[in-house]
Design an enzyme around this catalytic site. Structure first.
Site, PDB file in Angstrom:
ATOM      1  N   SER A   3      -9.959  -0.740   7.010  1.00 10.33           N
ATOM      2  CA  SER A   3      -9.362  -0.576   5.677  1.00 10.33           C
ATOM      3  C   SER A   3      -8.611  -1.769   5.122  1.00 10.33           C
ATOM      4  O   SER A   3      -8.194  -1.745   3.964  1.00 10.33           O
ATOM      5  CB  SER A   3      -8.422   0.619   5.663  1.00 10.33           C
ATOM      6  OG  SER A   3      -9.168   1.781   5.459  1.00 10.33           O
ATOM      7  N   SER A  44      -9.821   1.738   2.851  1.00 11.44           N
ATOM      8  CA  SER A  44      -8.966   2.522   1.989  1.00 11.44           C
ATOM      9  C   SER A  44      -7.940   1.713   1.196  1.00 11.44           C
ATOM     10  O   SER A  44      -7.441   2.194   0.173  1.00 11.44           O
ATOM     11  CB  SER A  44      -8.225   3.567   2.826  1.00 11.44           C
ATOM     12  OG  SER A  44      -7.362   2.939   3.743  1.00 11.44           O
ATOM     13  N   LYS A  65       0.857  -1.194   0.000  1.00 11.12           N
ATOM     14  CA  LYS A  65       0.000   0.000   0.000  1.00 11.12           C
ATOM     15  C   LYS A  65       0.888   1.238   0.000  1.00 11.12           C
ATOM     16  O   LYS A  65       1.892   1.285   0.730  1.00 11.12           O
ATOM     17  CB  LYS A  65      -0.894  -0.026   1.246  1.00 11.12           C
ATOM     18  CG  LYS A  65      -1.892   1.126   1.327  1.00 11.12           C
ATOM     19  CD  LYS A  65      -2.794   0.959   2.558  1.00 11.12           C
ATOM     20  CE  LYS A  65      -3.844   2.047   2.643  1.00 11.12           C
ATOM     21  NZ  LYS A  65      -4.741   1.862   3.819  1.00 11.12           N
TER      22      LYS A  65
HETATM   23  N1  GLN Z   1     -13.149   4.067   6.176  1.00 13.89           N
HETATM   24  C1  GLN Z   1     -12.592   4.482   7.437  1.00 13.89           C
HETATM   25  C2  GLN Z   1     -12.186   5.934   7.367  1.00 13.89           C
HETATM   26  O1  GLN Z   1     -12.428   6.542   6.365  1.00 13.89           O
HETATM   27  C3  GLN Z   1     -11.440   3.607   7.811  1.00 13.89           C
HETATM   28  C4  GLN Z   1     -10.227   3.901   7.055  1.00 13.89           C
HETATM   29  C5  GLN Z   1      -9.053   3.046   7.459  1.00 13.89           C
HETATM   30  O2  GLN Z   1      -9.204   2.020   8.101  1.00 13.89           O
HETATM   31  N2  GLN Z   1      -7.886   3.545   7.117  1.00 13.89           N
HETATM   32  O3  GLN Z   1     -11.666   6.478   8.300  1.00 13.89           O
END
Ligand code: GLN
Length: 485
Positions: free
Chosen positions: A179, A155, A80
């Site tokens: 995420s 994400s 990532k």
């Molecule tokens: N979707 C969640 C957010 O927008 C989690 C994102 C993540 O785990 N990095 O904060």
């Protein structure tokens, strides 16, 4: 010689590499060719590390010839683009870091290099990991390999899609509020969020430091365990990484679940859940029972507060963490007449809309007069959520439920409604608040899209969690379905 080298799990590729059936260079070339063929449609990668990968593969072949192999020697991996690397840019999918190259490797990256793993490239993400669909990337969205008009989740959507599209054998992502698990679910692969403190966060660009955790995407639970073996363990450069020696995460693998107690939380059924998800998860619970497990009704009473608590805590920490991107030390700089103007122009043009929204929310929640009402209160509620899990795990070994209330939603369908987007994480966020581990794994299909089972475990007991997940996976066989693109 195998006709298609992109269908291997890491464990099977290891055996074939060691038996001399093909070389690490062959395996790497096959994955780079696959990226060439499909990534124009999928857009899992922001940066492909072709030359680095081939050089690492050649070095891996030398190691394999000498017999000095570790489990990931010669295995092609995607990272990532929020994990810093010395030999490729790290952007966090933000204009503010466009072209930035780190002067050091993060700890997990360094550990993988020591194993002799092969780095295929850096994968797309929501900007600074803020989002649930990878649409907040400054460099365009990733498309779900099962249906290009659907979101891959987020994400870490690029990492999930890279494994689902057979562009990488394993990928790493980060999970702050789901995420890893949510995109793994949307893309029909395995995604593991380890216990907070299990894996060093050194070299992971910080979003919400008390929640962030690095973990793998893979085709099998066994591969997730192999990757966790490689990256887990104490790191003096991350004071929150735990000192105990990580055990072999495959040690709990089993085929029979007699004596296992599986909690079914009543709060993990919510209005608006898709029937296809409810049905597939119910069938998975039945299969766990058929394997010998006992299903136990449990309650996690503070679940309804998890999302609100998260959306105070995570933006608050993000607002502090992202203060460092000011046009002085890293990446983009837009000069203004004064230093203030430089900050304003750089941050104004460098950050996207969702990142700005979070910085504003977080700054507000931490500001004098509101700190106690918001941030401190959120931390108290967080303790209650953690205690819910502690109580539940006195009765059960794992908790089973859906990873997300829906299958992969359409690209663009939630971008105008941040609240709908936040709801995608309703089942994944509680484990981040509690610091406990969770794994998402395929459990069926609804309307041609993967449905995902989430298993949640006790803190620092990934062995039991992965053991149960492995038993289900092997009996159910859903992991054998792949997106044929
Ligand atoms: N979707 C969640 C957010 O927008 C989690 C994102 C993540 O785990 N990095 O904060």
């Amino acid at each position: 010689m195998h006709s298609d080298l992109t269908r291997f799990s890491a464990a099977d590729a290891r055996a074939a590499l060691d038996a001399g059936e093909f070389s690490a260079v062959d395996l790497t070339r096959a994955h780079l060719a696959r990226i060439d063929a499909v990534d124009g449609d999928v857009h899992a990668f922001l940066h492909v590390m072709g030359d680095v990968a081939l050089a690492q593969a050649e070095a891996a072949d030398v190691r394999i010839a000498s017999g000095e192999v570790l489990p990931l020697t010669g295995i092609p991996i995607a990272l990532k683009d929020i994990l810093v690397t010395i030999d490729a840019p790290t952007t966090a999918a933000s204009k503010i870091l466009e072209g930035y190259v780190s002067p050091y490797d993060g700890t997990v990256v360094a550990r993988l290099r020591e194993q002799g793993a092969v780095f295929l490239g850096k994968t797309n993400t929501d900007e600074f990991a803020m989002g649930s669909s990878t649409e907040n990337s400054a460099f365009g969205p990733t498309h779900n390999p099962w249906n290009f008009s659907r979101a891959p989740g987020g994400s870490s959507g690029g990492s999930a899609a890279s494994v689902a599209a057979r562009e990488a054998v394993i990928a790493l992502g980060s999970d702050t509020g789901g995420s890893i698990r949510q995109p793994a679910g949307f893309c029909g692969v395995v995604g593991l969020k380890p216990t907070y403190g299990r894996v060093s966060r050194f070299g992971l660009i910080a979003f919400a430091s008390s929640l962030d955790q690095i973990g793998p995407f893979s085709r099998t639970v066994q591969d997730a365990a192999i990757m966790l073996n490689a990256i887990a363990g104490h790191d003096p450069r991350d004071s929150t990484s735990v000192p105990d020696i990580a055990p072999d995460f495959r040690a709990g693998f089993r085929t029979d679940l007699t004596g296992v107690r599986v909690g079914i939380a009543r709060e993990y059924t919510v209005a608006g859940m898709e029937p296809g998800v409810t049905n597939a998860v119910a069938a998975a619970a039945k299969q766990l029972e058929d394997l010998g497990a006992e299903l136990v009704d449990i309650s996690l009473p503070h679940t309804e507060y998890a999302l609100a608590t998260y959306y105070i805590t995570a933006p608050a920490e993000a607002s502090a963490n992202l203060a460092r991107f000011d046009g002085v030390k890293y990446g983009l700089r837009i000069d203004g007449a004064t230093l203030q103007d430089t900050y304003r122009a750089t941050r104004g043009q460098g950050f996207g809309a969702e990142v700005k929204r979070r910085i504003m929310l977080g700054t507000y929640a931490l500001s004098s007069g509101y700190y106690d009402a918001y941030y401190v209160k959120a931390q108290k509620v967080r303790t209650l959520i953690k205690q819910d899990f502690e109580e539940a795990f006195k009765q059960v070994d794992v908790i089973a439920g859906p990873t997300s209330p829906t299958v992969a939603f359409g690209l663009g369908s939630r971008m105008d409604d941040p609240y709908q987007m936040y709801l995608a994480d309703i089942f994944t966020i509680p484990a981040n608040m509690a610091g406990t581990p969770g794994v998402a794994l395929p459990c069926g299909f609804s309307e041609g899209l993967p449905v995902s089972l989430q298993l949640l475990g006790k803190a620092f007991d990934e062995q039991t969690l992965l053991g149960i997940a492995h038993a289900y996976e092997q009996a159910a066989g859903w992991h054998k379905h792949t997106a044929e693109i």
